[in-house]
Motif scaffolding. Structure first.
Motif, mmCIF file in Angstrom:
data_model
loop_
_atom_site.group_PDB
_atom_site.id
_atom_site.type_symbol
_atom_site.label_atom_id
_atom_site.label_comp_id
_atom_site.label_asym_id
_atom_site.label_seq_id
_atom_site.Cartn_x
_atom_site.Cartn_y
_atom_site.Cartn_z
ATOM 1 N N ALA A 97 0.718 -1.301 0.050
ATOM 2 C CA ALA A 97 0.060 -0.154 0.113
ATOM 3 C C ALA A 97 0.736 1.171 0.087
ATOM 4 C CB ALA A 97 -0.972 0.100 1.086
ATOM 5 N N ALA A 98 1.927 1.145 0.719
ATOM 6 C CA ALA A 98 2.808 2.342 0.703
ATOM 7 C C ALA A 98 3.654 2.483 -0.483
ATOM 8 C CB ALA A 98 4.058 2.371 1.959
ATOM 9 N N THR A 99 4.090 1.528 -1.162
ATOM 10 C CA THR A 99 4.512 1.493 -2.439
ATOM 11 C C THR A 99 3.563 2.258 -3.339
ATOM 12 O OG1 THR A 99 5.868 -0.001 -1.917
ATOM 13 C CG2 THR A 99 5.706 0.661 -4.250
ATOM 14 N N ALA A 100 2.186 1.814 -3.561
ATOM 15 C CA ALA A 100 1.395 2.121 -4.538
ATOM 16 C C ALA A 100 0.878 3.608 -4.471
ATOM 17 C CB ALA A 100 -0.015 1.259 -4.300
ATOM 18 N N ALA A 101 0.801 4.194 -2.962
ATOM 19 C CA ALA A 101 0.481 5.460 -2.460
ATOM 20 C C ALA A 101 1.308 6.548 -3.285
ATOM 21 C CB ALA A 101 0.346 5.641 -1.136
ATOM 22 N N LEU A 102 2.786 6.305 -2.982
ATOM 23 C CA LEU A 102 3.853 6.947 -3.918
ATOM 24 C C LEU A 102 3.812 7.053 -5.354
ATOM 25 C CD1 LEU A 102 6.691 6.620 -1.208
ATOM 26 C CD2 LEU A 102 4.943 8.446 -1.225
ATOM 27 N N ASN A 103 3.116 6.094 -5.943
ATOM 28 C CA ASN A 103 3.017 6.029 -7.293
ATOM 29 C C ASN A 103 4.471 6.142 -7.978
ATOM 30 O OD1 ASN A 103 2.038 5.927 -9.893
ATOM 31 N ND2 ASN A 103 1.197 7.986 -9.788
ATOM 32 N N PRO A 104 5.362 5.007 -7.666
ATOM 33 C CA PRO A 104 6.931 5.483 -8.210
ATOM 34 C C PRO A 104 6.995 5.364 -9.709
ATOM 35 C CG PRO A 104 6.297 2.946 -7.451
ATOM 36 C CD PRO A 104 5.148 4.039 -7.054
ATOM 37 N N LEU A 204 11.005 7.658 0.026
ATOM 38 C CA LEU A 204 11.094 8.967 0.033
ATOM 39 C C LEU A 204 12.695 9.390 0.363
ATOM 40 C CD1 LEU A 204 8.231 10.041 2.402
ATOM 41 C CD2 LEU A 204 8.466 10.435 -0.199
ATOM 42 N N SER A 205 13.644 8.539 1.142
ATOM 43 C CA SER A 205 15.025 8.796 1.015
ATOM 44 C C SER A 205 15.526 8.377 -0.087
ATOM 45 C CB SER A 205 15.314 8.041 2.466
ATOM 46 O OG SER A 205 14.712 8.414 3.386
ATOM 47 N N THR A 206 15.369 7.593 -1.194
ATOM 48 C CA THR A 206 16.016 7.094 -1.962
ATOM 49 C C THR A 206 15.486 7.586 -3.466
ATOM 50 O OG1 THR A 206 14.903 5.221 -2.156
ATOM 51 C CG2 THR A 206 16.795 5.162 -1.075
ATOM 52 N N ARG A 207 14.455 8.336 -3.536
ATOM 53 C CA ARG A 207 13.621 8.905 -4.629
ATOM 54 C C ARG A 207 13.261 10.198 -4.658
ATOM 55 N NH1 ARG A 207 12.324 4.999 -8.571
ATOM 56 N NH2 ARG A 207 10.542 6.506 -9.305
ATOM 57 N N SER A 208 13.111 10.784 -5.657
ATOM 58 C CA SER A 208 12.690 12.469 -5.658
ATOM 59 C C SER A 208 11.094 12.290 -6.227
ATOM 60 C CB SER A 208 13.450 13.350 -6.589
ATOM 61 O OG SER A 208 12.730 14.647 -6.566
ATOM 62 N N TYR A 209 10.298 12.816 -5.011
ATOM 63 C CA TYR A 209 8.738 12.877 -5.409
ATOM 64 C C TYR A 209 8.370 14.422 -5.455
ATOM 65 C CZ TYR A 209 8.695 7.841 -4.621
ATOM 66 O OH TYR A 209 8.973 6.560 -4.839
ATOM 67 N N THR A 210 7.367 14.769 -6.024
ATOM 68 C CA THR A 210 6.616 16.062 -5.824
ATOM 69 C C THR A 210 5.210 15.750 -5.478
ATOM 70 O OG1 THR A 210 6.001 15.970 -8.319
ATOM 71 C CG2 THR A 210 7.830 17.029 -7.617
ATOM 72 N N PHE A 211 4.733 16.645 -4.357
ATOM 73 C CA PHE A 211 3.691 16.599 -3.578
ATOM 74 C C PHE A 211 2.689 17.655 -4.200
ATOM 75 C CE2 PHE A 211 6.510 14.202 -1.236
ATOM 76 C CZ PHE A 211 6.054 13.015 -0.823
ATOM 77 N N HIS A 212 1.328 17.331 -4.416
ATOM 78 C CA HIS A 212 0.516 18.319 -4.737
ATOM 79 C C HIS A 212 -1.059 17.901 -4.250
ATOM 80 C CE1 HIS A 212 0.298 15.212 -8.073
ATOM 81 N NE2 HIS A 212 -0.708 15.608 -8.299
ATOM 82 N N TRP A 213 -1.717 19.047 -4.126
ATOM 83 C CA TRP A 213 -3.227 18.781 -4.060
ATOM 84 C C TRP A 213 -3.879 19.199 -5.406
ATOM 85 C CZ3 TRP A 213 -4.785 17.028 0.566
ATOM 86 C CH2 TRP A 213 -4.068 17.070 1.681
ATOM 87 N N GLU A 214 -4.878 18.376 -5.711
ATOM 88 C CA GLU A 214 -5.726 18.541 -7.002
ATOM 89 C C GLU A 214 -7.168 18.445 -6.489
ATOM 90 O OE1 GLU A 214 -4.840 15.480 -9.766
ATOM 91 O OE2 GLU A 214 -2.898 16.104 -10.051
ATOM 92 N N THR A 215 -7.923 19.465 -7.093
ATOM 93 C CA THR A 215 -9.440 19.667 -6.856
ATOM 94 C C THR A 215 -10.014 20.450 -7.960
ATOM 95 O OG1 THR A 215 -10.999 20.300 -5.184
ATOM 96 C CG2 THR A 215 -8.933 21.714 -5.383
#
Length: 465
Positions: A97-104, A204-215
């Motif tokens: 679930a954690a892997t799917a939530a970050l959408n690698p 989160l320590s080994t990859r770069s992610y961008t976080f956003h809100w969509e609505t």
């Protein structure tokens, strides 16, 4: 049956095991009839003069001298393995679930979707558990049914279902099923978050992610209120709390959002999982553990239950020995056990022990002065005979075609102590079977007679002497 008694345990049995064992014995007797428990009742009568402890002592003796004790032990091990497998599966599910939530695959994380995937089902099941904990509601979860199903697959045997039925019946009667189900459910969710949170930290320590809100319908202010509310507990542990500007920068195009903002969102997400996911489950797990322990400590025998109600007179007899009334005369000779066994009898009797229907009873040529005790084929017959035997010359007629078992030997021993003069006549059977009977009778210090006339001559000579 075992070849001998089990060695005494170095540690006393827990209250749960004692009552579980007693419930298993009660259900077994209810399904398949009463057990031979003369020695078990005698052992229980040496304990405290209370019905509950004596029922537990009787059940302990019966379980240890039968495969039931091993069955309960095997079911316990199987249930633990099933629980470990279930919790391992939920831990792996938390990682997935954690892997799917970050959408690698995309590297872009929708915070609303991530929170819904990681906390939505948890919040719903926690709410259902809180509602089911109210009085009058019976909890049941898919996890508990799955656990019982896995246990049945691991533990097989004729008594496995009996062990499970006794365990569930005991928990239901003790009102401990709710905390037991809660312990199972909260333990599963705890392992799920113990798998999800470290996975988030590693990714989160080994990859770069961008976080956003969509609505489409909501404004940045709505997300600000929502994020501030979720930050109320993580803020106490030092996690960052995003403000209105941070939320606004994370709406829509996130290219302008600074790397520090992305780091704050990642820490905020971890803090939300820790404070709103793991900690509530740990707290609920502890509450259920204490709740279950209190219920188990209050376990008590209900003497009005079927199976235990019938034991009251046998384990708490109305007439009990009161000890020595007065000292024996000092000048009287001390009689040995053999001398006591030859005390003159008041009458003579014959008794058939599990005699085949093809063998004639009463035997031909039986004088009218000899009392016929009838056939002894059941537990009720033995109780009737105990009340009728009164210091008599007794001839016990047995069917030598049968094989004597421990129950037969115990019954012979009881009769030998109750009768001053007990003789055995074996009818039918092969030479090997008669040798088996001779071996059993010699161990019981019982004498055989070749026929009825020989026993009648023995009675005549005893009375003449």
């Amino acid at each position: 049956m075992r070849n001998g008694p089990l060695p005494p345990s170095a540690h006393p049995d827990s209250p749960l095991l004692q009552h579980w064992r007693a419930e298993a014995v009660r259900l077994r007797e209810a399904h398949w009839g009463p057990l031979e428990d003369r020695a078990a009742c005698q052992a229980a009568l040496r304990g405290p003069a209370q019905l509950g402890p004596r029922i537990l002592a009787r059940a302990a003796w019966l379980a240890r001298h039968s495969p039931l004790q091993d069955c309960l032990h095997q079911w316990t091990l199987g249930a633990r393995w099933a629980l470990a497998a279930l919790w391992l599966a939920t831990g792996l599910a938390g990682i997935a679930a954690a892997t799917a939530a970050l959408n690698p695959s995309q590297g872009s994380v929708n915070l609303a979707s991530a929170l819904l995937g990681l906390l939505g089902l948890h919040a719903l099941t926690l709410l259902i558990w809180l509602i089911s904990s109210l009085p009058g509601l019976q909890p049941t979860t898919a996890l508990s049914r799955l656990w019982l199903w896995l246990t049945r697959k691991i533990v097989r045997g004729p008594d496995a279902a009996l062990a499970a039925q006794a365990f569930l019946s005991l928990l239901m009667r003790a009102r401990a099923w709710k905390p037991a189900v809660g312990l199972l459910s909260h333990g599963a969710w705890t392992t799920a978050y113990l798998g999800a949170i470290p996975t988030l930290i590693v990714l989160l320590s080994t990859r770069s992610y961008t976080f956003h809100w969509e609505t489409t319908l909501l404004s940045p202010q709505a997300f600000t209120v929502f994020s501030q509310w979720l930050s109320s507990l993580p803020r106490l542990l030092g996690f960052p709390s995003p403000d209105y500007q941070t939320v606004a920068l994370s709406m829509g195009d996130t290219a302008s959002a600074a790397a520090a903002i992305q780091a704050d969102w990642s820490l905020w997400l971890i803090g939300c999982l820790l404070c709103w996911g793991l900690l509530p489950r740990l707290l609920s797990l502890a509450i259920c553990g204490v709740w279950l322990r209190q219920r188990i400590r209050r376990l008590a025998i209900d003497p009005d239950l079927p199976g235990w109600l019938e034991l009251r007179e046998r384990l708490l007899p109305t007439h009990e020995a009161l000890g020595i009334d007065k000292p024996a005369p000092a000048d009287g000779p001390v009689r040995t056990g053999a001398q006591i066994a030859r005390t003159p009898a008041r009458h003579a009797a014959v008794l058939a022990c599990e005699l085949g229907p093809d063998l004639l009873w009463p035997p031909a040529g039986l004088p009218d002065a000899i009392h016929d005790l009838g056939r002894c084929d059941s537990r009720e017959d033995r109780q009737r005979i105990r009340a009728q035997i009164d210091a008599a010359h007794v001839l016990l007629v047995c069917d030598a075609r049968l094989t004597p078992d421990r129950g037969t030997a115990a019954w012979f021993d009881e009769l030998n102590h109750a009768c001053p003069d007990l003789r055995v006549l074996c009818l039918g059977g092969t030479t090997e079977r008669r040798q088996t009977w001779q071996h059993v009778l010699s161990r019981q210090n019982l004498q055989q007679v070749p026929d009825l006339n020989a026993w009648l001559e023995h009675i005549g000579s005893s009375r003449h002497d």
